[in-house]
Structures are given as C-alpha cells and as structure tokens.
Design an enzyme around this catalytic site. Structure first.
Site, PDB file in Angstrom:
ATOM      1  N   HIS A  12      39.174  23.673  41.394  1.00 19.15           N
ATOM      2  CA  HIS A  12      40.264  23.628  40.415  1.00 19.15           C
ATOM      3  C   HIS A  12      41.622  23.841  41.088  1.00 19.15           C
ATOM      4  CE1 HIS A  12      40.867  27.987  40.650  1.00 19.15           C
ATOM      5  NE2 HIS A  12      39.551  28.088  40.699  1.00 19.15           N
ATOM      6  N   GLU A  92      32.457  30.158  37.908  1.00 20.07           N
ATOM      7  CA  GLU A  92      32.897  31.074  38.957  1.00 20.07           C
ATOM      8  C   GLU A  92      31.939  32.262  39.056  1.00 20.07           C
ATOM      9  OE1 GLU A  92      34.096  31.958  41.693  1.00 20.07           O
ATOM     10  OE2 GLU A  92      36.274  31.932  41.367  1.00 20.07           O
TER      11      GLU A  92
END
Length: 219
Positions: A12, A92
C-alpha cells in the site's frame, strides 16, 4: 492447470500510521487512510501496472484494510478486466487493538532483539502467525489455478511484512533469510514471473539489512 504468467505483489501507499505513530491511539490500524503522498504513490504505481497488464485479465486480491483498498482504487485498473476479492488472510500483522505508542515502541525493540519471525506482540501476532495464514491463502490460490479460464495475471495488494512472508513461503526461504530482508517501500512491488521451465522467479530481490545467520542444516 492455468498458472498465471505474473503474480504481482504491491505494498500500500504511505498511510497516516507511517508518518505519525500516535494515530494508532485514536484509530484502529485497519481504518487508517492513505496520506496525500500515499495517494500519489499509488496513482504513480498504476501506470506501469496498466502498461504491463495491457488488455489481459487480472485476478486481484486486496487486504481488508482501508489503505489497501484505497491503493487498489488509485491504481486505475480497468474494472472490466479485473476480478477483485477482499482477502482477510493478506491483512497486516496484528499488533493488538487500541495501541499504546510507548508500549508498541518497547515491543518493537523487543522484537528487534528477539527476531521478527518469532516475536509475538501482546494481544497480537508473530511473523510466524502471519506466515501460517499466508500459507493457507496460497493453498487457496493454487486451487484457483485449476480453472482453465484463470486470468494470466494475479495482483495482490497487501502490506510489507506480508509480501516478504508470501515470498518466503512460496520460495521456501529459511527463517534466517526472512530475518535479513528489509521491508519494501510504500507502493513498491515485486513480481513472480513464470519461466519456460514452469518455475516462478522473483523479478528482483528484497534489499537485505544484514547477512543471514543460519542455525545450520538449512543455511
């Protein structure tokens, strides 16, 4: 088995948590947005991807975090050519819920001393935990290749540690190898390319911050 020609991993863009670690005390990690810089990074990353994919179809998997969804959107891929799924196993590493900045800083220091793969954050995950769920995702991904109409490209929009653990699992790297690797930068990508021998290779290595130190037989 219709194995894709490319499996593209992209981290990201820059998020609010990348520039201000106090934000974790006010917002959940999964809800953090991209910064203006992160939006620009994602948009800039989209150009080379669109050129590479051309008119080919893409099977995309996106971590369920806001910053990865925003990154995927800014890539500007043609929705008519993309089959996209949210994939929670690509999230994550969990560091716990509402995070105390000073406690997380202490735990990161402990992790650096203990080892990124094995250290488990309080109320969170170790790198080994993430490795296990990434491995489960890979099993699902391989089963999807049994579809003779599988797209020739796979795109995975995820996080830096998850990218490294994906490659560790895929290429059977050792823990010592993993521990020596640096995180990719925001909006940086790695590509697994299918060769004429039927094997995948990485387009370029991850940077190393140290020399791997093996315990012995697998080093």
């Amino acid at each position: 088995m219709a194995r894709p020609r490319r499996i593209v991993l992209i981290r990201h863009g820059e998020s609010a948590g990348n520039v201000d670690d106090t934000v974790y005390e006010r917002e959940p990690d999964h809800a953090l947005s991209l910064t203006e810089t992160g939006l620009r990074q994602a948009k800039e990353a989209g150009g080379p991807l669109r050129e590479m994919f051309g008119e080919e179809r893409i099977s995309a998997y996106v971590s369920p975090y806001r910053r990865t969804h925003q990154t995927f959107r800014e890539l500007g891929l043609d929705p008519a050519r993309v089959r996209v799924r949210e994939e929670p196993r690509l999230r994550e590493q969990d560091w716990g819920n509402w995070q105390d900045r000073d406690d997380v800083r202490r735990q990161k220091a402990y992790r650096d001393a203990y080892g990124h793969f094995f250290y488990r954050f309080a109320q969170g995950e170790s790198g080994a935990d993430v490795y296990d769920r990434v491995g489960a995702f890979l099993e699902s991904l391989w089963r999807s290749f049994e579809d003779p109409n599988h797209p020739p490209n796979v795109l995975i929009v995820t996080h830096g540690l998850t990218m490294r653990l994906f490659c560790m699992r895929w290429f059977h790297w050792t823990v010592a190898d993993f521990e020596s690797l640096s995180n990719p930068d925001n909006a940086e990508r790695r590509i697994l390319l299918l060769g004429p021998d039927g094997r995948y290779s990485l387009d370029r290595p991850f940077e190393r911050w140290c020399v791997p130190e093996s315990y012995g037989v697998t080093g």
